[in-house]
Design a protein around this motif. Structure first.
Motif, short mmCIF file in Angstrom:
data_model
loop_
_atom_site.label_atom_id
_atom_site.label_comp_id
_atom_site.label_asym_id
_atom_site.label_seq_id
_atom_site.Cartn_x
_atom_site.Cartn_y
_atom_site.Cartn_z
N LEU A 13 11.89 63.99 39.46
CA LEU A 13 10.26 63.89 39.50
C LEU A 13 9.60 63.64 37.95
O LEU A 13 8.62 62.71 37.95
CB LEU A 13 9.84 65.04 39.62
N ARG A 14 10.14 64.20 36.90
CA ARG A 14 9.64 63.62 35.67
C ARG A 14 9.55 62.29 35.40
O ARG A 14 8.79 61.60 34.86
CB ARG A 14 10.24 64.40 34.49
N ASP A 15 10.86 61.65 35.67
CA ASP A 15 11.14 60.20 35.44
C ASP A 15 10.26 59.46 36.40
O ASP A 15 9.72 58.16 35.95
CB ASP A 15 12.41 59.70 35.89
N ALA A 16 9.83 59.97 37.42
CA ALA A 16 8.98 59.13 38.40
C ALA A 16 7.46 59.41 38.01
O ALA A 16 6.60 58.72 38.72
CB ALA A 16 9.26 59.74 39.90
N GLY A 17 7.12 59.98 36.98
CA GLY A 17 5.77 60.38 36.67
C GLY A 17 5.09 61.49 37.19
O GLY A 17 3.70 61.43 36.88
N VAL A 18 5.82 62.35 38.00
CA VAL A 18 5.11 63.41 38.38
C VAL A 18 5.00 64.75 37.37
O VAL A 18 6.37 65.00 36.84
CB VAL A 18 5.80 63.87 39.79
N ALA A 19 4.07 65.15 36.97
CA ALA A 19 3.71 66.49 36.05
C ALA A 19 4.04 67.58 37.08
O ALA A 19 3.41 67.82 38.14
CB ALA A 19 2.54 66.42 35.34
N ILE A 20 5.08 68.65 36.59
CA ILE A 20 5.11 69.81 37.32
C ILE A 20 4.56 70.99 36.88
O ILE A 20 4.65 71.19 35.65
CB ILE A 20 6.97 70.06 37.22
N TRP A 21 3.64 71.52 37.64
CA TRP A 21 2.83 72.83 36.91
C TRP A 21 3.11 73.81 37.66
O TRP A 21 3.62 73.79 39.00
CB TRP A 21 1.46 72.47 37.16
N LEU A 22 3.07 74.95 37.28
CA LEU A 22 3.36 76.44 37.99
C LEU A 22 2.21 76.93 38.47
O LEU A 22 1.33 77.04 37.65
CB LEU A 22 3.93 77.15 36.95
N ASP A 23 2.08 77.29 39.70
CA ASP A 23 1.10 78.04 40.31
C ASP A 23 1.26 79.49 40.23
O ASP A 23 1.63 80.36 40.96
CB ASP A 23 0.95 77.60 41.69
N GLY A 43 10.99 71.99 33.50
CA GLY A 43 10.18 70.95 33.18
C GLY A 43 8.83 70.93 33.37
O GLY A 43 7.75 70.34 33.70
N VAL A 44 8.52 72.49 33.44
CA VAL A 44 6.86 72.73 33.81
C VAL A 44 6.15 72.38 32.43
O VAL A 44 6.49 72.70 31.38
CB VAL A 44 6.74 74.34 33.85
N VAL A 45 5.03 71.58 32.76
CA VAL A 45 4.29 71.23 31.80
C VAL A 45 2.69 71.54 31.97
O VAL A 45 1.79 71.15 31.56
CB VAL A 45 4.12 69.73 31.69
N GLY A 46 2.31 72.79 32.88
CA GLY A 46 1.33 73.14 33.20
C GLY A 46 0.89 74.24 34.09
O GLY A 46 2.00 74.61 34.57
N VAL A 47 -0.15 75.23 33.88
CA VAL A 47 -0.07 76.47 34.79
C VAL A 47 -1.33 76.22 35.51
O VAL A 47 -2.45 76.10 34.74
CB VAL A 47 0.15 77.58 33.69
N ALA A 292 4.44 60.29 43.28
CA ALA A 292 3.61 59.14 42.67
C ALA A 292 3.40 59.31 41.07
O ALA A 292 3.10 60.36 40.62
CB ALA A 292 2.39 58.78 43.57
N ALA A 293 3.57 58.31 40.46
CA ALA A 293 3.35 58.36 39.07
C ALA A 293 2.04 58.46 38.89
O ALA A 293 1.04 58.19 39.40
CB ALA A 293 3.64 56.93 38.22
N GLY A 294 1.73 59.35 37.69
CA GLY A 294 0.26 59.94 37.32
C GLY A 294 -0.46 60.90 38.36
O GLY A 294 -1.43 61.04 38.12
N THR A 295 0.54 61.79 39.10
CA THR A 295 0.05 62.92 39.96
C THR A 295 0.72 64.21 39.15
O THR A 295 1.50 64.02 38.50
CB THR A 295 0.71 62.60 41.36
N VAL A 296 0.11 65.11 39.55
CA VAL A 296 0.53 66.39 39.24
C VAL A 296 0.98 67.36 40.76
O VAL A 296 0.06 67.11 41.59
CB VAL A 296 -0.75 67.32 38.77
N ASN A 297 1.91 67.99 40.88
CA ASN A 297 2.38 68.84 41.75
C ASN A 297 2.45 70.20 41.33
O ASN A 297 3.24 70.50 40.37
CB ASN A 297 3.66 68.34 42.39
#
Length: 383
Positions: A13-23, A43-47, A292-297
């Motif tokens: 996911l990281r290599d595909a450009g998806v930012a992983i955030w924790l809800d 790989g969490v980079v946001g909350v 998709a690159a440049g998205t956040v999940n």
């Protein structure tokens, strides 16, 4: 210290450009080291946060007892106590993710805090509250969450114009998303006119996913035909893919290109509500199918762990699927289901759910304040 490699699906996911955030967020998550572990091992980079998450955190364990005791002793109102507790947690989370923020050039390492959902229909008070939250937390990696209601759209524009980073939440329809994209650009244009540095103003647009299938699948079941059955679990993903198509079209236009040339950051699409509602579906469905690159999940912890264990990341599953998404929505319409009507209802329902969650948080804090007992050092000595 040895750093463990990321699980393969997370690395993909990281290599595909998806930012992983924790809800999720709680004081125990922060101080017990779990958030740090999720950053290094998942790989969490946001909350992202919401009132239900805070209410749950407050009702479990003793992490908030001392602060509730102090607030009760000071005679703090429930509203102010909620404001203090939530901004304290978010500030601490911002500090915990400060290095991620620096390493990503200011793109990630972000923490979101929500404006009182009761203000979702009040533009001016939303702007006022957003400014107060931004000033109180006082961290550059903060996002202020503002719902994309009709009244929220001008608030989003005005808050961005102030140089405040915004997480636009509760987006269901393409029509509303188009208005969000316009508000983002209008806000940056106003900020630019005021001489603000556009490179410091970030934004994401949170497009809700699983709730769409949750609303449409029962209608498909009622129809009961093979054509209807073939669309089960497909429309939420199609709707999100069409949102991405709109995003891609917008950032290719001259208006956005002029802002980008001035240093503006793209308003990244963020997939929210990505935990499946139907247990018959793969529990990583809304992650695997929206790469998709440049998205956040942004994922609840359970979904994050499922992805780490058995996610099936196949590269970009969005940008080559626009036409198929259009055809699925057309087939839905041919069955007599109006997607616009569904998403309009979901927005109304979403605002109501947010308000109920906020009331739950207020009630939880009210109970905590009422039940707070003075610490031994605060009690009067025996005479």
């Amino acid at each position: 210290m040895t750093v463990s490699p990321l699980p393969t699906p997370i690395a993909q996911l990281r290599d595909a450009g998806v930012a992983i955030w924790l809800d999720d967020l709680s004081r125990e998550l922060l101080r017990g080291g779990d958030l740090a572990r999720l950053v290094s091992e998942r790989g969490v980079v946001g909350v992202t946060t919401n009132p239900t998450i805070f209410a749950s955190a407050l009702s479990q364990g003793e992490a908030y007892d001392d602060q509730l005791r102090d607030l009760a002793a000071a005679g703090t109102s429930v509203d102010e106590a909620v404001f203090t507790i939530t901004t304290d947690d978010v500030r601490e989370a911002c500090d915990a993710l400060a290095e991620v923020h620096r390493a990503s050039g200011g793109q990630d390492g972000r923490v979101s805090i929500e404006v009182d959902p009761g203000l979702a229909r009040d533009t001016d008070r939303t702007v006022e509250t957003a400014k107060r939250l931004w000033t109180t937390v006082d961290r550059p990696n903060l996002y202020i969450k503002i719902p994309a209601t009709v009244e929220g759209i001008p608030a989003i524009r005005d808050v961005l114009a102030e140089g405040i980073s915004v997480n636009v939440t509760l987006i269901f329809s393409l029509e509303r998303y188009a208005a969000v994209l316009d508000a983002h650009q209008a806000g940056l244009e106003a900020a630019q006119a005021a001489g603000k540095d556009l490179s410091t103003i970030a934004s994401v647009a949170s497009f809700f996913v699983s709730r769409v299938d949750g609303a449409i699948d029962p209608r498909l079941d009622e129809i009961g035909t093979p054509e209807a059955a073939a669309l089960r679990g497909r429309i939420a993903i199609a709707n999100a893919r069409l949102a991405h198509e709109l995003f891609a079209r917008t950032v290719a236009e001259p208006r956005w290109q002029a802002l980008a040339a001035a240093g503006a950051q793209e308003q990244r699409p963020l997939w929210a509500s990505t935990g499946v509602k139907d247990p018959a579906y793969p529990d990583t469905l809304y992650v695997d199918e929206l790469v998709a690159a440049g998205t956040v999940n942004t994922m609840p912890g359970k979904t994050l762990e499922a992805v780490a264990d058995h996610g099936e990341v196949r590269g970009d599953t969005v940008t080559g699927s626009y036409q198929d998404a259009h055809e699925q929505v057309e087939r839905l319409g041919a069955l007599g289901i109006d997607l616009t009507e569904v998403t309009t209802s979901l927005e109304t329902e979403g605002v109501s759910k947010f308000e109920a969650s906020w009331q739950e948080l207020l009630d939880t804090v009210r109970d905590g304040l009422a039940g707070a007992t003075p610490s031994p050092t605060d009690q009067e000595p025996d005479q």
